[in-house]
Design a protein around this motif. Structure first.
Motif, PDB file in Angstrom:
ATOM      1  N   ALA A  80       0.831  -1.207   0.000  1.00 19.49           N
ATOM      2  CA  ALA A  80       0.000   0.000   0.000  1.00 19.49           C
ATOM      3  C   ALA A  80       0.865   1.257   0.000  1.00 19.49           C
ATOM      4  O   ALA A  80       0.554   2.237  -0.699  1.00 19.49           O
ATOM      5  CB  ALA A  80      -0.927  -0.009   1.214  1.00 19.49           C
ATOM      6  N   GLU A  81       1.947   1.243   0.782  1.00 20.62           N
ATOM      7  CA  GLU A  81       2.837   2.405   0.816  1.00 20.62           C
ATOM      8  C   GLU A  81       3.521   2.608  -0.527  1.00 20.62           C
ATOM      9  O   GLU A  81       3.701   3.751  -0.976  1.00 20.62           O
ATOM     10  CB  GLU A  81       3.874   2.215   1.923  1.00 20.62           C
ATOM     11  N   ILE A  82       3.895   1.511  -1.179  1.00 16.04           N
ATOM     12  CA  ILE A  82       4.473   1.619  -2.520  1.00 16.04           C
ATOM     13  C   ILE A  82       3.447   2.204  -3.478  1.00 16.04           C
ATOM     14  O   ILE A  82       3.758   3.095  -4.284  1.00 16.04           O
ATOM     15  CB  ILE A  82       4.974   0.246  -3.002  1.00 16.04           C
ATOM     16  N   GLY A  83       2.214   1.743  -3.391  1.00 15.38           N
ATOM     17  CA  GLY A  83       1.156   2.282  -4.248  1.00 15.38           C
ATOM     18  C   GLY A  83       0.975   3.773  -4.058  1.00 15.38           C
ATOM     19  O   GLY A  83       0.740   4.514  -5.033  1.00 15.38           O
ATOM     20  N   ASP A  84       1.098   4.245  -2.828  1.00 14.05           N
ATOM     21  CA  ASP A  84       0.947   5.677  -2.551  1.00 14.05           C
ATOM     22  C   ASP A  84       2.056   6.505  -3.186  1.00 14.05           C
ATOM     23  O   ASP A  84       1.878   7.710  -3.439  1.00 14.05           O
ATOM     24  CB  ASP A  84       0.949   5.921  -1.034  1.00 14.05           C
ATOM     25  N   ARG A 212       3.090  -5.559 -11.340  1.00 15.60           N
ATOM     26  CA  ARG A 212       2.899  -4.505 -10.334  1.00 15.60           C
ATOM     27  C   ARG A 212       4.003  -4.618  -9.286  1.00 15.60           C
ATOM     28  O   ARG A 212       4.268  -5.704  -8.767  1.00 15.60           O
ATOM     29  CB  ARG A 212       1.520  -4.657  -9.698  1.00 15.60           C
ATOM     30  N   ILE A 213       4.650  -3.515  -8.993  1.00 15.52           N
ATOM     31  CA  ILE A 213       5.683  -3.507  -7.961  1.00 15.52           C
ATOM     32  C   ILE A 213       5.001  -3.401  -6.602  1.00 15.52           C
ATOM     33  O   ILE A 213       4.320  -2.411  -6.312  1.00 15.52           O
ATOM     34  CB  ILE A 213       6.667  -2.344  -8.164  1.00 15.52           C
ATOM     35  N   THR A 214       5.193  -4.417  -5.768  1.00 17.55           N
ATOM     36  CA  THR A 214       4.538  -4.462  -4.456  1.00 17.55           C
ATOM     37  C   THR A 214       5.538  -4.595  -3.314  1.00 17.55           C
ATOM     38  O   THR A 214       5.140  -4.674  -2.154  1.00 17.55           O
ATOM     39  CB  THR A 214       3.549  -5.654  -4.384  1.00 17.55           C
ATOM     40  N   LYS A 215       6.834  -4.635  -3.651  1.00 21.82           N
ATOM     41  CA  LYS A 215       7.865  -4.764  -2.619  1.00 21.82           C
ATOM     42  C   LYS A 215       9.138  -4.100  -3.128  1.00 21.82           C
ATOM     43  O   LYS A 215       9.246  -3.785  -4.318  1.00 21.82           O
ATOM     44  CB  LYS A 215       8.134  -6.232  -2.296  1.00 21.82           C
TER      45      LYS A 215
END
Length: 223
Positions: A80-84, A212-215
């Motif tokens: 979620a922080e990466i998405g932000d 999608r980059i999630t980490k």
């Protein structure tokens, strides 16, 4: 031995030091693997990328240690922080696009980038580490279908066997990428997944998958 760069440094993939592999941005870390008369075989610690450093560029490094590298890694982020932070990633790329630039094979520092180097630099600018090359970035991300594309997803192109090109999705079936001279824009520009222009059509014929980059590739818990 581990060293930290004092400035941007070219890293090569040929003992002749005439073929750029990647670039080491100021502040990155490397370790020396082997020493030869004219070059050092090195590994960049943020992405484990290996290449050759011209011995004349050794003066552009300062001695460091593994703990300093660990201490300077960006903090771990949740998906979620990466998405932000993805709007800031895209803003970095848009600013790079607005600056006069050309495609540079191996380029990871402003103003001239290759496709995956641009993505790596953009994500790093907001504290997200991703691998260096397009095929590595594809494997690192979470696969998503083209019907599930979200702004900030990476789109990959290439052969059935391997991704050789990458762009970032910005919505409305469009993506930003740094493409070469022969079939691209010779720099950073916008193309469309189903566009009618020659560049869009060229890459559409090589479309592979999206991810999608999630980490982050490494964080403060890395050993």
């Amino acid at each position: 031995m581990i060293y930290r760069s004092l400035t941007d440094i070219n890293i090569y993939d040929s003992p002749m030091l005439d073929r750029l592999a990647t670039q080491m941005a100021k502040g990155r870390y490397l370790q020396v693997l082997e020493a030869e008369p004219n070059f050092l075989k090195i590994q960049l610690l943020e992405d484990d990328y290996e290449g050759l450093l011209d011995r004349q560029d050794f003066q552009k490094l300062e001695s460091s240690d593994h703990q300093s590298f660990i201490d300077n890694l960006p903090p771990a982020l949740s998906a979620a922080e990466i998405g932000d932070r993805l709007p800031q990633v895209i803003a970095f790329i848009q600013q790079a696009m607005a600056t006069p630039n050309e495609y540079l094979w191996g380029g990871t520092v402003a103003p001239n980038y290759d496709c995956s180097g641009l993505m790596q630099a953009a994500f790093a600018s907001v504290g997200i580490l991703i691998p260096r090359d397009a095929y590595q970035q594809e494997a690192f991300g979470e696969p998503v279908s083209l019907d599930e594309l979200q702004i900030g997803d990476l789109i990959f192109f290439g052969t059935p066997a391997k991704a050789t090109h990458v762009g970032i999705y910005i919505g409305d079936r469009a993506y930003i990428h740094s493409s070469g001279k022969d079939h691209g824009h010779n720099g950073i520009a916008i193309s469309e997944i189903s566009g009618s222009d020659q560049v869009s059509q060229w890459y559409a014929s090589q479309l592979r998958v999206a991810a999608r980059i999630t980490k982050s590739y490494k964080n403060e818990s890395s050993g």
